[in-house]
Design an enzyme around this catalytic site. Structure first.
Site, PDB file in Angstrom:
ATOM      1  N   GLU A 289      22.757  28.813   1.992  1.00 27.12           N
ATOM      2  CA  GLU A 289      23.971  30.129   1.392  1.00 27.12           C
ATOM      3  C   GLU A 289      23.480  31.512   1.867  1.00 27.12           C
ATOM      4  OE1 GLU A 289      24.437  29.769  -2.858  1.00 27.12           O
ATOM      5  OE2 GLU A 289      24.651  27.397  -3.026  1.00 27.12           O
TER       6      GLU A 289
ATOM      7  N   THR B 284      20.874  32.894   5.826  1.00 28.35           N
ATOM      8  CA  THR B 284      20.530  32.975   6.549  1.00 28.35           C
ATOM      9  C   THR B 284      19.649  33.880   5.712  1.00 28.35           C
ATOM     10  OG1 THR B 284      20.740  33.941   7.986  1.00 28.35           O
ATOM     11  CG2 THR B 284      20.170  31.174   8.028  1.00 28.35           C
TER      12      THR B 284
ATOM     13  N   ILE C 286      -4.513  23.846   1.689  1.00 34.24           N
ATOM     14  CA  ILE C 286      -5.057  23.849   0.177  1.00 34.24           C
ATOM     15  C   ILE C 286      -6.149  22.595   0.082  1.00 34.24           C
ATOM     16  CG2 ILE C 286      -6.045  24.005  -2.492  1.00 34.24           C
ATOM     17  CD1 ILE C 286      -4.430  27.096  -1.375  1.00 34.24           C
TER      18      ILE C 286
ATOM     19  N   LEU D 116      32.812  25.913   3.721  1.00 33.86           N
ATOM     20  CA  LEU D 116      32.645  26.727   4.186  1.00 33.86           C
ATOM     21  C   LEU D 116      32.405  26.772   5.928  1.00 33.86           C
ATOM     22  CD1 LEU D 116      33.359  29.788   4.917  1.00 33.86           C
ATOM     23  CD2 LEU D 116      31.692  31.026   3.531  1.00 33.86           C
TER      24      LEU D 116
ATOM     25  N   GLY E  35      -5.459  20.051   2.647  1.00 33.15           N
ATOM     26  CA  GLY E  35      -6.392  19.211   4.488  1.00 33.15           C
ATOM     27  C   GLY E  35      -5.241  18.143   3.947  1.00 33.15           C
TER      28      GLY E  35
ATOM     29  N   PRO F 189      31.883  23.136  12.487  1.00 26.29           N
ATOM     30  CA  PRO F 189      30.409  23.244  13.717  1.00 26.29           C
ATOM     31  C   PRO F 189      30.697  24.532  14.350  1.00 26.29           C
ATOM     32  CG  PRO F 189      31.652  21.877  13.391  1.00 26.29           C
ATOM     33  CD  PRO F 189      32.257  22.355  12.093  1.00 26.29           C
TER      34      PRO F 189
ATOM     35  N   THR G  21      26.823  20.611   0.360  1.00 24.35           N
ATOM     36  CA  THR G  21      26.330  19.782  -0.244  1.00 24.35           C
ATOM     37  C   THR G  21      26.943  19.029  -1.339  1.00 24.35           C
ATOM     38  OG1 THR G  21      25.244  21.124  -0.205  1.00 24.35           O
ATOM     39  CG2 THR G  21      25.151  20.639  -1.819  1.00 24.35           C
TER      40      THR G  21
HETATM   41  C1  FAD Z   1      20.674  21.376   3.403  1.00 27.55           C
HETATM   42  C2  FAD Z   1      22.313  22.365   3.580  1.00 27.55           C
HETATM   43  C3  FAD Z   1      22.889  22.467   2.483  1.00 27.55           C
HETATM   44  C4  FAD Z   1      23.993  23.367   2.713  1.00 27.55           C
HETATM   45  N1  FAD Z   1      24.836  22.678   2.345  1.00 27.55           N
HETATM   46  C5  FAD Z   1      26.365  23.585   2.446  1.00 27.55           C
HETATM   47  C6  FAD Z   1      27.157  24.050   1.676  1.00 27.55           C
HETATM   48  O1  FAD Z   1      27.463  23.293   0.320  1.00 27.55           O
HETATM   49  N2  FAD Z   1      28.475  24.775   1.846  1.00 27.55           N
HETATM   50  C7  FAD Z   1      28.637  25.399   3.147  1.00 27.55           C
HETATM   51  O2  FAD Z   1      29.742  25.765   3.164  1.00 27.55           O
HETATM   52  N3  FAD Z   1      27.525  25.315   3.604  1.00 27.55           N
HETATM   53  C8  FAD Z   1      26.417  25.348   3.797  1.00 27.55           C
HETATM   54  N4  FAD Z   1      25.497  24.487   4.541  1.00 27.55           N
HETATM   55  C9  FAD Z   1      25.481  25.311   5.603  1.00 27.55           C
HETATM   56  C10 FAD Z   1      24.575  26.464   5.684  1.00 27.55           C
HETATM   57  O3  FAD Z   1      25.211  28.163   5.013  1.00 27.55           O
HETATM   58  C11 FAD Z   1      24.584  27.029   6.689  1.00 27.55           C
HETATM   59  O4  FAD Z   1      23.598  26.098   7.913  1.00 27.55           O
HETATM   60  C12 FAD Z   1      24.238  28.355   7.705  1.00 27.55           C
HETATM   61  O5  FAD Z   1      25.201  29.687   6.567  1.00 27.55           O
HETATM   62  C13 FAD Z   1      23.689  28.992   8.514  1.00 27.55           C
HETATM   63  O6  FAD Z   1      24.550  28.325   9.627  1.00 27.55           O
HETATM   64  P1  FAD Z   1      24.841  28.143  11.045  1.00 27.55           P
HETATM   65  O7  FAD Z   1      23.589  26.714  10.782  1.00 27.55           O
HETATM   66  O8  FAD Z   1      26.105  27.621  11.697  1.00 27.55           O
HETATM   67  O9  FAD Z   1      23.423  28.719  12.201  1.00 27.55           O
HETATM   68  P2  FAD Z   1      24.073  29.513  12.871  1.00 27.55           P
HETATM   69  O10 FAD Z   1      24.792  30.624  11.818  1.00 27.55           O
HETATM   70  O11 FAD Z   1      24.613  29.796  13.965  1.00 27.55           O
HETATM   71  O12 FAD Z   1      22.789  30.711  12.814  1.00 27.55           O
HETATM   72  C14 FAD Z   1      21.439  29.940  13.739  1.00 27.55           C
HETATM   73  C15 FAD Z   1      20.801  31.302  13.908  1.00 27.55           C
HETATM   74  O13 FAD Z   1      20.887  32.423  13.707  1.00 27.55           O
HETATM   75  C16 FAD Z   1      20.633  33.439  12.960  1.00 27.55           C
HETATM   76  N5  FAD Z   1      21.682  34.882  13.463  1.00 27.55           N
HETATM   77  C17 FAD Z   1      22.758  33.900  13.328  1.00 27.55           C
HETATM   78  N6  FAD Z   1      23.975  35.572  13.686  1.00 27.55           N
HETATM   79  C18 FAD Z   1      22.393  35.917  13.528  1.00 27.55           C
HETATM   80  C19 FAD Z   1      22.532  37.888  13.621  1.00 27.55           C
HETATM   81  N7  FAD Z   1      24.444  38.590  13.388  1.00 27.55           N
HETATM   82  N8  FAD Z   1      21.611  38.581  13.914  1.00 27.55           N
HETATM   83  C20 FAD Z   1      20.712  37.937  13.230  1.00 27.55           C
HETATM   84  N9  FAD Z   1      20.509  36.553  13.552  1.00 27.55           N
HETATM   85  C21 FAD Z   1      22.468  35.637  13.377  1.00 27.55           C
HETATM   86  C22 FAD Z   1      20.953  32.040  12.188  1.00 27.55           C
HETATM   87  O14 FAD Z   1      19.961  33.500  10.895  1.00 27.55           O
HETATM   88  C23 FAD Z   1      19.690  31.647  11.960  1.00 27.55           C
HETATM   89  O15 FAD Z   1      18.742  31.626  12.172  1.00 27.55           O
HETATM   90  C24 FAD Z   1      24.113  23.653   3.945  1.00 27.55           C
HETATM   91  C25 FAD Z   1      22.668  23.985   4.880  1.00 27.55           C
HETATM   92  C26 FAD Z   1      21.702  23.032   4.546  1.00 27.55           C
HETATM   93  C27 FAD Z   1      20.842  23.019   5.399  1.00 27.55           C
END
Ligand code: FAD
Length: 379
Positions: A365, A367, A339, A124, A341, A127, A157
């Site tokens: 999945e 944030t 804990i 899903l 240290g 960038p 993933t």
């Molecule tokens: C180890 C790992 C494995 C992953 N595996 C997969 C996978 O298998 N498939 C897949 O599709 N994706 C995967 N992801 C991606 C993950 O789902 C996204 O990183 C996540 O959904 C956040 O998107 P972003 O990184 O673009 O952050 P952004 O959407 O740019 O967000 C940046 C920050 O802004 C906050 N934010 C954004 N919009 C709002 C809002 N409206 N209100 C308040 N805060 C907001 C977010 O919570 C975050 O703190 C993976 C990520 C990691 C780290």
């Protein structure tokens, strides 16, 4: 209310615990340090039937339920949360296929995933589109009997694993009259020409879990590889993510439990001021708070799984479980290092690994902020 697990669930949990303790835990440190994916352990998980617990037997699954799957995820993640996430994403992909696939698609694509012969990926994120999933730009254009995919997915993933076979990919196929993207989901076999695995990400932790770029360059797939209804792709992907959220909650509880286990044992053995650390209130109160948060996280994911298994709505519960358990896991991992240290900051102590892994659980999945958005919408 009955808080007792049934005999089947207890047996499954105990089997997973034994396997995780004896087979996974002794190799987890090395897997994380080397970043080599442990195919031998994955094959053993497949042999034990762990990969297909909640899926129908007719497709090669275990005929169990999500309660069993989440108990299993807790135990696997207690030993190695990287493997827990591998299992979670495979289940989420299989669940989307099971929920929205045609009979023909299920017969073809489900058995390899639920048997553990192959693993699946859920694509899903892009960038420019993470939390705002509706703004994806990857396109799928119809051309005769085919769809042509173009675009980039990131942080995916499982797709970089040698045994990964397919990804379920969200892509835009046009605009509605209101100017909104029409999003569909496609089943894309990894070996399709034009489907390329990009770089492997250099992550803070979770090195035993594969995270890669996925690139589509004029990638042609048959027209009938669309999954579910046309134009309903985003809703389907988000529905599948609900299961992912309860799974990540279970993974978080497993990781937090590992932190507590390590901390209790360290606090009993480490002597300062002539007494074991556990005799100091400043330490034992931390341990008590950890134990309560773990129990709450466990009850939340079990309730979400129970609702799911009984075909009841569980949007609030899945997001609440994911939010609470992942936040608790990060806090607990930090306290576990505290804990220990200075020793806790050293790589030879597992809590330093847990600390680096825990952060990811608040992001994958959806944030914590996105979970709060989902929860607030249900109020
Ligand atoms: C180890 C790992 C494995 C992953 N595996 C997969 C996978 O298998 N498939 C897949 O599709 N994706 C995967 N992801 C991606 C993950 O789902 C996204 O990183 C996540 O959904 C956040 O998107 P972003 O990184 O673009 O952050 P952004 O959407 O740019 O967000 C940046 C920050 O802004 C906050 N934010 C954004 N919009 C709002 C809002 N409206 N209100 C308040 N805060 C907001 C977010 O919570 C975050 O703190 C993976 C990520 C990691 C780290």
């Amino acid at each position: 209310m009955d808080f007792e697990l049934n005999e089947e669930h207890k047996m499954l949990r105990d089997m997973c615990r034994e396997f995780a303790t004896e087979v996974i835990a002794p190799r987890a440190e090395e897997a994380d340090r080397s970043g080599n994916y442990d195919y031998e352990v994955m094959a053993k998980m497949a042999d034990l039937g762990i990969m297909g617990i909640p899926f129908p037997e007719e497709y090669g699954g275990g005929g169990g339920d999500w309660m069993g799957m989440s108990l299993c995820l807790e135990e696997i993640s207690r030993a190695d949360v990287g493997l827990g996430i591998m299992l979670d994403v495979n289940s989420l992909t299989a669940h989307e296929l099971e929920s929205f696939g045609t009979e023909e698609q299920k017969q073809k694509w489900l058995p390899p995933l639920v048997s553990g012969r192959n693993s699946g990926a859920f694509a899903l994120t892009e960038p420019e589109a993470g939390s705002d999933a509706a703004s994806i730009e990857c396109t799928a254009t119809p051309d005769g009997d085919e769809w042509v995919l173009n675009g980039n997915k990131q942080f995916i993933t499982n797709i970089g694993l040698d045994n990964s076979s397919i990804s379920v990919v969200a892509a835009v196929s046009g605009k509605s009259k209101q100017g909104k993207s029409i999003i569909n989901i496609f089943i894309v076999p990894k070996e399709t020409p034009g489907c390329r695995i990009g770089r492997k990400y250099d992550k803070l932790g979770l090195h035993s879990s594969a995270t890669h770029e996925l690139i589509f360059e004029d990638c042609r797939i048959p027209r009938d590889y669309i999954l579910g209804g046309e134009g309903r792709g985003l809703a389907q992907h988000l529905a599948a993510l609900q299961v992912g959220r309860l799974c990540i909650a279970a993974c978080s509880v497993g990781l937090a439990q590992a932190c507590l286990d390590a901390s209790v044992s360290y606090a009993m053995g480490r002597i300062q001021f002539g007494r074991p650390l556990i005799d100091f209130e400043g330490i034992s109160f931390k341990l008590a708070d950890m134990a309560v948060a773990i129990e709450l996280g466990r009850l939340l994911y079990l309730k979400a799984a129970w609702l799911k298994d009984n075909d009841l709505p569980y949007t609030f519960e899945a997001s609440a479980a994911k939010l609470y358990a992942s936040e608790a896991a990060e806090r607990i991992a930090s306290d576990a290092v505290q804990i220990h240290g200075g020793y806790g900051y050293m790589s030879e102590y597992p809590v330093s690994r847990y600390y680096k892994q825990a952060k990811a659980l608040q992001i994958v999945e959806g944030t914590s902020e996105v979970q709060r958005i989902v929860i607030a919408r249900t109020l």
